[in-house]
Each structure stands twice: as C-alpha cells, then as structure tokens.
Design a protein around this motif. Structure first.
Motif, PDB file in Angstrom:
ATOM      1  N   ASP A 180       0.832  -1.200   0.000  1.00  0.00           N
ATOM      2  CA  ASP A 180       0.000   0.000   0.000  1.00  0.00           C
ATOM      3  C   ASP A 180       0.868   1.251   0.000  1.00  0.00           C
ATOM      4  O   ASP A 180       0.502   2.270  -0.547  1.00  0.00           O
ATOM      5  CB  ASP A 180      -0.895   0.034   1.253  1.00  0.00           C
ATOM      6  N   ARG A 223      -4.077   2.709  10.641  1.00  0.00           N
ATOM      7  CA  ARG A 223      -5.029   1.804   9.994  1.00  0.00           C
ATOM      8  C   ARG A 223      -5.319   0.540  10.792  1.00  0.00           C
ATOM      9  O   ARG A 223      -6.428   0.027  10.756  1.00  0.00           O
ATOM     10  CB  ARG A 223      -4.520   1.454   8.592  1.00  0.00           C
ATOM     11  N   ARG A 267       1.944  -2.651   4.141  1.00  0.00           N
ATOM     12  CA  ARG A 267       0.522  -2.708   3.811  1.00  0.00           C
ATOM     13  C   ARG A 267      -0.236  -3.281   4.992  1.00  0.00           C
ATOM     14  O   ARG A 267       0.372  -3.785   5.950  1.00  0.00           O
ATOM     15  CB  ARG A 267       0.283  -3.571   2.575  1.00  0.00           C
ATOM     16  N   TYR A 320      -7.316  -8.765  -0.159  1.00  0.00           N
ATOM     17  CA  TYR A 320      -7.293  -7.572  -1.021  1.00  0.00           C
ATOM     18  C   TYR A 320      -8.548  -6.708  -0.908  1.00  0.00           C
ATOM     19  O   TYR A 320      -8.528  -5.562  -1.319  1.00  0.00           O
ATOM     20  CB  TYR A 320      -7.093  -7.979  -2.486  1.00  0.00           C
ATOM     21  N   HIS A 343      -9.953  -3.882   3.657  1.00  0.00           N
ATOM     22  CA  HIS A 343     -10.277  -2.447   3.562  1.00  0.00           C
ATOM     23  C   HIS A 343     -11.691  -2.141   4.049  1.00  0.00           C
ATOM     24  O   HIS A 343     -12.213  -1.064   3.771  1.00  0.00           O
ATOM     25  CB  HIS A 343     -10.116  -1.976   2.116  1.00  0.00           C
ATOM     26  N   ASP A 358     -13.068  -1.344   6.884  1.00  0.00           N
ATOM     27  CA  ASP A 358     -13.271  -0.140   7.701  1.00  0.00           C
ATOM     28  C   ASP A 358     -13.323   1.114   6.831  1.00  0.00           C
ATOM     29  O   ASP A 358     -14.221   1.940   6.957  1.00  0.00           O
ATOM     30  CB  ASP A 358     -12.153   0.017   8.740  1.00  0.00           C
ATOM     31  N   ASP A 359     -12.336   1.235   5.957  1.00  0.00           N
ATOM     32  CA  ASP A 359     -12.282   2.431   5.112  1.00  0.00           C
ATOM     33  C   ASP A 359     -13.453   2.466   4.126  1.00  0.00           C
ATOM     34  O   ASP A 359     -13.975   3.535   3.807  1.00  0.00           O
ATOM     35  CB  ASP A 359     -10.950   2.489   4.347  1.00  0.00           C
ATOM     36  N   LEU A 360     -13.843   1.298   3.632  1.00  0.00           N
ATOM     37  CA  LEU A 360     -14.985   1.261   2.706  1.00  0.00           C
ATOM     38  C   LEU A 360     -16.248   1.755   3.404  1.00  0.00           C
ATOM     39  O   LEU A 360     -17.023   2.534   2.846  1.00  0.00           O
ATOM     40  CB  LEU A 360     -15.206  -0.179   2.193  1.00  0.00           C
ATOM     41  N   CYS A 365     -18.680  -5.189  -2.025  1.00  0.00           N
ATOM     42  CA  CYS A 365     -17.866  -6.381  -1.759  1.00  0.00           C
ATOM     43  C   CYS A 365     -18.310  -7.543  -2.652  1.00  0.00           C
ATOM     44  O   CYS A 365     -17.479  -8.315  -3.143  1.00  0.00           O
ATOM     45  CB  CYS A 365     -17.965  -6.768  -0.281  1.00  0.00           C
ATOM     46  N   LYS A 375      -6.806  -1.579  -3.358  1.00  0.00           N
ATOM     47  CA  LYS A 375      -7.669  -0.661  -2.615  1.00  0.00           C
ATOM     48  C   LYS A 375      -8.331   0.340  -3.569  1.00  0.00           C
ATOM     49  O   LYS A 375      -9.534   0.607  -3.461  1.00  0.00           O
ATOM     50  CB  LYS A 375      -6.854   0.077  -1.549  1.00  0.00           C
ATOM     51  N   PHE A 403     -12.342   0.804  -4.299  1.00  0.00           N
ATOM     52  CA  PHE A 403     -12.997   2.112  -4.164  1.00  0.00           C
ATOM     53  C   PHE A 403     -13.642   2.545  -5.488  1.00  0.00           C
ATOM     54  O   PHE A 403     -14.653   3.241  -5.486  1.00  0.00           O
ATOM     55  CB  PHE A 403     -11.995   3.166  -3.675  1.00  0.00           C
ATOM     56  N   GLY A 420      -9.792   7.344   2.196  1.00  0.00           N
ATOM     57  CA  GLY A 420      -9.070   6.331   1.426  1.00  0.00           C
ATOM     58  C   GLY A 420      -7.560   6.477   1.513  1.00  0.00           C
ATOM     59  O   GLY A 420      -6.843   5.504   1.356  1.00  0.00           O
TER      60      GLY A 420
END
Lengths: 280, 189
Positions: free
Chosen positions: A141, A157, A178, B16, B20, B22-24, B46, B63, B67, B142
């Motif tokens: 990342d 994060r 990442r 992959y 993500h 939480d951020d999504l 998802c 990521k 997004f 993001g």
C-alpha cells in the motif's frame, strides 16, 4: 519561493505529494514568512480535523459476517459456472498461486502439516509473504524507506502502535508496507530487503492463548521458528504484540532479525531521506 | 466442501478487499450520509468485487480498485433512488468554486480554525456537492494519492487538485461560519 508559489504548493505539501526539493523550498519559505506560516496553520488544522474524522466510525461487527455469507453464496454459484467454463489461470501465476493454495490447504489437512503442529497464523504469514514478495512489484500500500512514516501510516489503519526496526544499509533496508489480515486479525505488514532476500514482518495483537509451540530462548527472548515449504517463519511476542517474520532466508537470519526487533523497537528512528512513493 | 480454487479466491478476497472494510464503510457513510445505506453500499461493493476478483491484475492497486467499484455502485444506486445526491452542473461547480475562493481568502485572514469542530466537519462534508465530497473522502478516508484519485474518478490530475483545493476552502468556510454563529450565541464572559 514567493508567497504565491507557496499558496499553490500548500495543499500538495500537506498531502505529501511534493518532490523532496519542493518540500525543502516550502520549508525554507515557512521559516522566513509569518503570513504563510499562519496560512499553513489554518490549512494544517483543517487537514487534522479531516484526518481525525476519517477514523471515527467503525463498521457494525455483523457487517463482515453478512459480507462473508453473501460471497460464500456467490462463490458457490460462480464455481459451478466456472467448472463449466474451465478457466485456466495465466501460466506465470500458476506457481505462486499453487504455493499459496498449498499453504492454505495445509491449514485444513492435518496429514500434510508435518511432524509439528504449526500455528495457523504462521502458515498465513508465509502465504502473505509469498503473495507480496514474488514477482517484480510487491503489492504494498505504501512504498517507503522511511520507518517513522510507515509505522505511523500503518498504526493509523490497524489501530495500535506498530514498532519495527530501522535499518539502512545497502543490503538491508525497508521497502514498504501494507495492511493485511492474518488469522482473521488486521496486521501491519512491513517488507524489508534483507541480505538478498525479501523479509516480511507482521505485527498484530497477541492471541489470547499462546501457541503451544516453544523453541529457542535467545537472550531471554522466546523465539519460535518453522520452515514451511521453503519459507522460514519466525515469531515472538513483545509488549502484548505478536510479531511474525517470514522469508526464504535461514532460520538464523530471522532469529537475528527477531533480536534486532526486540532490541531496536524502531520508534524514534530518524526519518529516512527521500526515496519514498506511493505504490499504485 | 470447498474446492482449492474457491478457497484461494476467498483468501484473495480477504487479503485484497475485506482488509479495507473499515475504510470502505467510512467512505460509504460519508457518501450516503446514513449508516443503513452505507452498509448496503459496502455489501454490494464487496459482492461485486468478489465476482470480479479475477480481473484484479495489479494487487498493489487493490484498494483503489475496490474504491472504484464502491463509487460506481454508489452512483448507480443514487441514480435509481428518488432522493439523489445534489445534481451539480459544470456551471454550478464554477459558482461554488468562485464562492469558495472568495470565502476562503476572506476567512484565512479573519477566522483561523482553532476550535474543536470534529462534530461539524462531518456535517460540512456531507453538505459538499458530490464532486467535492468524493475527493475529500478519497483523500482523507481512502488515503489515496492524487494519481490514484484521478484514476478512480476518471478525471485529469489537475482536476483532482483543483477540486480538493476548492472542497477544502468550502469546508473551511462552513466551519468558520459555525465558529461565528457560536460566538454570537455564546454569552461573553
């Protein structure tokens, strides 16, 4: 740099998008201009607010389960159609996928685990290491040699402080990191170049029960090591964190790395000079 | 009993996409404004990502890929719903841009941000026109670079930068307005 140039560079500066030379010019201007320092304070406050807001919400705990249920159902129907179509993966991907697949299968089939019960997270760490270190581009990342930046970024994060050793030699240096999931837990994954090998360090909360696998005690540190199909996996605990390192390097090399981690927590390490970029 | 292929795909999905989550969810919440809508949006995203996982070639960009799917699903859902996100024409954007520039320039001098305004920043973000809200969400939730945002939004890099600049000015203006209101409401000591 003029005030007008500074104003134009302010957002990219705070967004970490400026080349190193431009960063130095901005900082030089800030030293000599009160007005621009005030402007910088205002803008930095807004960035801080947005950053603080960005980590406020957590998804409901049941959301993850609902997603997994939906993809399980979708997977079943997709695999039925896939069997009909017989899709063959690209030849270049077969070997790593086969290896990672094998490592995953090893979780499920006791007969191929070998003589020792290897913890699940160790096998997953080996698989994640293969996924990130094979091929030309590691799937990171954030690519950076700057440990402070990377541990700060990862910590924001995964939700806990990430400690890692800072090394800066031609053959031993940080590559990037990442966020991954190991054993169902979010983990910080740091990738190093380590004496000609890629070396992965995973940091995650310690499991509630310790693995039953005990091996060497070096300088008072309990270090566990497993060799999983060409990958050495070493793990240890430090301050309520579980650290897992995986590499094709020897067990001895990983034990040395483990001791370095314990002795040199990496916090407060000097910021690395330049050479950083987002992987994309 | 799952096949090897299914298990590998499931692992890839977790490594992959699900990592993500939480951020999504946070991004979805800022796009939709409602937790229930955000959950629906994330679930649908998802599912689409899982179905299209074989198309993910560059795993380092996973990521950004997810997004992009989230945004696409959001825009499609918004089209179908009667309550749509505020439609913004290029002319309106220009008006917003000029207003943001003017307000921002004034308030930089007059009202530096110095109060704890965490609860207001969310409201201000939700009040932004969609093109501005998107860049704020992508940049701050993001954590994407300008280049990644340009790729996700399918706009030039310069457009990303100008939208971000103006979005932040609008936010600063909105927050400064809140500060002014409170100064009027709160009794002086």
């Amino acid at each position: 740099m003029t005030c007008q140039e500074f104003a134009a560079a302010l957002d990219p500066y705070l967004d970490d998008e400026l080349p190193v030379m431009e960063v130095l010019r901005v900082q030089g201007h800030l030293h000599s201009c009160d007005h621009c320092r005030t402007m910088m304070g205002v803008e930095a406050a807004l960035h801080s607010l947005l950053a603080a807001d960005a980590i406020q919400d957590q998804p409901p705990p049941a959301l993850r389960d609902r997603i997994v249920q939906r993809i399980s159902a979708a997977g079943a129907s997709l695999s039925a159609s896939a069997r009909r179509r017989r899709v063959v993966p690209a030849a270049a991907l077969r070997a790593p996928i086969a290896l990672v697949g094998f490592l995953m299968i090893a979780l499920m089939v006791p007969g191929i685990r070998g003589p020792v019960e290897v913890p699940r997270f160790a096998i997953e760490a080996a698989a994640q290491h293969h996924l990130s270190s094979e091929g030309a581009g590691a799937n990171l990342d954030l690519m950076t040699t700057d440990l402070s930046r990377l541990t700060g970024w990862l910590g924001g994060r995964v939700g806990f402080l990430v400690k890692a050793p800072w090394v800066n030699r031609p053959d031993q240096h940080l590559v990037g990191g990442r966020v991954v999931t190991v054993g169902g837990t979010p983990a910080a994954h740091l990738l190093y170049e380590w004496g000609g090998y890629r070396l992965s360090l995973f940091v995650m909360p310690s499991p509630p029960t310790r693995p039953e696998w005990t091996e060497r005690v070096i300088d008072g540190v309990e270090i566990y090591t497993a060799r999983i199909h060409g990958t050495t996996v070493t793990w240890w605990e430090d301050a309520a964190r579980l650290y897992v390192a995986a590499s094709a390097a020897s067990a001895r090399a990983l034990e040395e790395f483990a001791l370095l981690c314990v002795r040199n927590g990496g916090l407060g390490a000097p910021r690395g000079p330049g050479s950083e970029a987002r992987d994309g | 009993m799952r096949s090897k292929g299914e298990m590998a795909k499931r692992r890839r999905f977790e490594a992959y996409v699900l990592v993500h989550l939480d951020d999504l969810y946070r991004a979805a919440l800022r796009l939709t404004g409602k937790p229930s809508d955000a959950e629906d949006l994330v679930q649908e995203t998802c599912l689409r990502a899982f179905q299209a996982l074989d198309q993910l070639r560059q795993t380092s960009a996973a990521k950004a890929w997810v997004f992009t799917i989230l945004r696409s699903v959001f825009l499609r859902q918004a089209e179908r719903q009667t309550v749509q996100p505020i439609p913004v024409s290029p002319e309106m954007l220009d008006v917003f841009a000029r207003a943001a520039d003017l307000l921002g320039a004034l308030q930089e001098r007059a009202f530096p941000l110095q109060e704890s305004l965490l609860q207001d920043i969310r409201q201000a973000t939700l009040g932004l026109p969609l093109p501005y809200r998107e860049v704020i969400v992508l940049a701050h939730v993001g954590g994407f670079s300008y280049r990644e945002m340009a790729h996700i939004l399918e706009v030039p890099l310069g457009t990303v930068m100008s939208r971000l600049f103006r979005a932040r000015r609008l936010l600063r203006s909105a927050l400064a307005g809140v500060v002014v209101e409170r100064r009027h409401v709160e009794p002086t000591r």
